[in-house]
Design a protein around this motif. Structure first.
Motif, PDB file in Angstrom:
ATOM      1  N   LEU A   1      -5.870 -22.175  -3.779  1.00  6.70           N
ATOM      2  CA  LEU A   1      -5.086 -20.959  -3.707  1.00  6.70           C
ATOM      3  C   LEU A   1      -4.062 -21.182  -2.604  1.00  6.70           C
ATOM      4  O   LEU A   1      -4.382 -21.177  -1.426  1.00  6.70           O
ATOM      5  N   ASN A   2      -2.849 -21.437  -3.034  1.00 12.69           N
ATOM      6  CA  ASN A   2      -1.809 -21.702  -2.050  1.00 12.69           C
ATOM      7  C   ASN A   2      -1.608 -20.488  -1.162  1.00 12.69           C
ATOM      8  O   ASN A   2      -1.823 -19.364  -1.578  1.00 12.69           O
ATOM      9  N   ARG A   3      -1.171 -20.749   0.065  1.00 12.26           N
ATOM     10  CA  ARG A   3      -0.855 -19.616   0.938  1.00 12.26           C
ATOM     11  C   ARG A   3       0.527 -19.118   0.576  1.00 12.26           C
ATOM     12  O   ARG A   3       1.506 -19.375   1.253  1.00 12.26           O
ATOM     13  N   GLN A   4       0.588 -18.436  -0.545  1.00 14.30           N
ATOM     14  CA  GLN A   4       1.879 -18.016  -1.074  1.00 14.30           C
ATOM     15  C   GLN A   4       1.949 -16.512  -1.218  1.00 14.30           C
ATOM     16  O   GLN A   4       0.964 -15.875  -1.569  1.00 14.30           O
TER      17      GLN A   4
ATOM     18  N   PRO B   1      -0.110 -40.018  -1.727  1.00 16.78           N
ATOM     19  CA  PRO B   1      -0.874 -39.414  -0.638  1.00 16.78           C
ATOM     20  C   PRO B   1      -0.471 -37.965  -0.420  1.00 16.78           C
ATOM     21  O   PRO B   1       0.658 -37.593  -0.699  1.00 16.78           O
ATOM     22  N   ILE B   2      -1.405 -37.183   0.046  1.00 18.35           N
ATOM     23  CA  ILE B   2      -1.073 -35.813   0.421  1.00 18.35           C
ATOM     24  C   ILE B   2      -0.386 -35.889   1.782  1.00 18.35           C
ATOM     25  O   ILE B   2      -0.866 -36.579   2.686  1.00 18.35           O
ATOM     26  N   PRO B   3       0.779 -35.249   1.937  1.00 17.21           N
ATOM     27  CA  PRO B   3       1.466 -35.304   3.218  1.00 17.21           C
ATOM     28  C   PRO B   3       0.520 -34.883   4.336  1.00 17.21           C
ATOM     29  O   PRO B   3      -0.232 -33.923   4.181  1.00 17.21           O
ATOM     30  N   PRO B   4       0.516 -35.622   5.450  1.00 18.25           N
ATOM     31  CA  PRO B   4      -0.471 -35.417   6.500  1.00 18.25           C
ATOM     32  C   PRO B   4      -0.436 -34.021   7.134  1.00 18.25           C
ATOM     33  O   PRO B   4      -1.466 -33.450   7.399  1.00 18.25           O
ATOM     34  N   ASP B   5       0.735 -33.481   7.347  1.00 20.64           N
ATOM     35  CA  ASP B   5       0.827 -32.164   7.965  1.00 20.64           C
ATOM     36  C   ASP B   5       1.750 -31.301   7.128  1.00 20.64           C
ATOM     37  O   ASP B   5       2.648 -31.801   6.484  1.00 20.64           O
TER      38      ASP B   5
ATOM     39  N   TRP C   1      -0.847 -29.752  -1.457  1.00 22.41           N
ATOM     40  CA  TRP C   1      -0.861 -28.293  -1.545  1.00 22.41           C
ATOM     41  C   TRP C   1       0.117 -27.662  -0.573  1.00 22.41           C
ATOM     42  O   TRP C   1       0.634 -26.591  -0.813  1.00 22.41           O
ATOM     43  N   ASN C   2       0.396 -28.348   0.535  1.00 20.84           N
ATOM     44  CA  ASN C   2       1.277 -27.713   1.523  1.00 20.84           C
ATOM     45  C   ASN C   2       2.763 -27.843   1.182  1.00 20.84           C
ATOM     46  O   ASN C   2       3.614 -27.441   1.949  1.00 20.84           O
ATOM     47  N   LEU C   3       3.075 -28.401   0.008  1.00 21.66           N
ATOM     48  CA  LEU C   3       4.471 -28.425  -0.454  1.00 21.66           C
ATOM     49  C   LEU C   3       4.836 -27.142  -1.208  1.00 21.66           C
ATOM     50  O   LEU C   3       5.998 -26.897  -1.519  1.00 21.66           O
ATOM     51  N   ALA C   4       3.843 -26.339  -1.528  1.00 23.64           N
ATOM     52  CA  ALA C   4       4.103 -25.131  -2.320  1.00 23.64           C
ATOM     53  C   ALA C   4       5.022 -24.176  -1.565  1.00 23.64           C
ATOM     54  O   ALA C   4       4.848 -23.965  -0.364  1.00 23.64           O
ATOM     55  N   PRO C   5       6.023 -23.614  -2.246  1.00 19.37           N
ATOM     56  CA  PRO C   5       6.872 -22.617  -1.589  1.00 19.37           C
ATOM     57  C   PRO C   5       6.030 -21.497  -0.973  1.00 19.37           C
ATOM     58  O   PRO C   5       5.027 -21.085  -1.550  1.00 19.37           O
TER      59      PRO C   5
END
Ligand SMILES: [Fe+2]
Length: 399
Positions: free
Chosen positions: A26-29, A146-150, A187-191
């Motif tokens: 569940l993205n923080r969107q 890879p998932i971006p580290p931060d 997941w942290n790429l989500a708008p």
């Protein structure tokens, strides 16, 4: 969890039942749907993101007067420190790097992306390029990516002009130097804010809405059986299809009959479809469309999805009949009709593209397209085993 190749039709249900466990994100969107989403309702959300914003806008949205409207409503009184109009189709990495260079050293809290999937995915990739020490080419070339580290510290605010669903997904589809479609996932790429506004969608050409609606249906369908399908992706897919079935006839046949309600429905349907596929990964439909829509054949991802969907459904029917029936029922169709035929009817009424031969695809290209598609992760994860020869037949049927 993957279906065993050649699973018998009666064992093929929704994959969630076969998986020993599943993972949903569940993205923080913030999802703003319906009237004024890209107006005062978005304005009220921006202070939570920051004070300085950059803008990334498609040329067509600017021409349609949407940029001026955005500035006078959602961005009223907001400091705009950078503005880029016009983004390459398919989010080419060269373009992403150029925009990142332009924004380097400019302090921004949020990047507002107004446009279709290419603009929104370019925005996601740009925030990553600005943030990450690694070159983007490294991020897309390792398998699995890879998932971006931060989390990138610049938040993307997405205002879609199409039903591509890119505003809701946590991956960015980019085109590399060789013209191949690559996917950066994380997941942290989500708008952070999604604003799907009927008044924005209404300005887009009817055929673009029709083709991206077919892409949204492809997202819904593949989300029902793709390798990572889970309760969230299935719920979003089925309700996304219901919304799409409700709004699509009105927004494509006679735009004036559509109105706020119908555009709100398809807009929300596109967002649900994006949430679904973002959580489920994909199968053969996406594999083939990644290749066809890479820019080499004069067609976009959305056009490729519209052309290929019924043909891929017919191929996958022995392994995914339950999922196909559920999609059709959610769209308001009947359980007795052949699912692919139902989608063909919908596509025709909507006025979406239906033949490969209408594009720069030669019949003699199909074997190579099939072979390249067979190497895509989606083809390997497809519930029915798909090799070059069988994919060639799927392409022939869509010719
Ligand atoms: Fe997609």
């Amino acid at each position: 969890m993957m279906h065993a190749p050649g699973a018998s039709p009666d064992s093929a249900g929704l994959v969630v039942n076969e998986a020993p466990g599943s993972r949903a994100v569940l993205n923080r969107q913030v999802l703003l749907l319906g009237a004024d989403s890209a107006g005062w309702r978005l304005r009220a959300e921006l202070p939570a993101i920051g004070t300085r914003f950059g803008l990334l806008v498609s040329a067509s949205a600017a021409e349609a007067g949407l940029l001026a409207r955005l500035k006078s409503e959602a961005l009223a009184g907001i400091e705009i420190v950078a503005e880029v109009v016009g983004v390459g189709a398919g989010a080419p990495l060269v373009g992403v790097r150029a925009i990142a260079r332009e924004l380097e050293g400019v302090e921004i809290d949020g990047l507002v992306a107004l446009g279709g999937g290419s603009v929104i995915d370019t925005a996601k990739a740009t925030t990553l390029a600005l943030h990450s020490k690694a070159d983007l080419a490294e991020l897309v070339q390792s398998a699995p990516p890879p998932i971006p580290p931060d989390p990138p510290s610049i938040r993307v605010i997405a205002i879609p002009t199409t039903l591509s669903g890119a505003e809701a997904t946590s991956n960015a589809g980019v085109t590399d130097e060789r013209g191949a479609k690559r996917v950066i996932r994380g997941w942290n790429l989500a708008p952070r804010i999604v604003a799907s506004d009927p008044a924005v969608l209404e300005r887009s050409p009817a055929q673009l809405i029709a083709n991206t609606a077919m892409m949204a249906l492809a997202h819904c369908l593949e989300s029902l059986y793709a390798p990572a399908a889970n309760p969230l992706s299935i719920a979003a897919a089925l309700y996304g299809a219901e919304l799409m079935g409700r709004g699509l006839p009105a927004v494509t046949s006679d735009k004036s009959a559509g109105g706020v309600e119908a555009f709100s429905d398809v807009g929300a349907g596109g967002v649900m479809a994006g949430l679904a596929i973002s959580n489920a990964r994909s199968g053969l439909q996406h594999a083939v469309c990644h290749v066809l829509g890479s820019g080499r054949y004069g067609m976009s991802q959305a056009q490729a999805h519209a052309v290929m969907l019924p043909s891929v459904m017919r191929f996958n029917e022995p392994a995914t009949l339950d999922a196909q029936r559920r999609l059709v029922l959610a769209l308001g169709g009947s359980a007795t009709i052949e699912p692919a035929a139902f989608i063909e009817g919908l596509r025709q009424t909507a006025g979406a593209d239906a033949h490969l031969r209408a594009f720069a695809v030669r019949r003699s290209d199909l074997a190579e397209i099939a072979a390249t598609s067979a190497d895509e992760p989606g083809a390997r994860a497809n519930p029915r085993e798909a090799d070059g020869a069988s994919i060639k037949r799927v392409l022939d049927a869509a010719w």
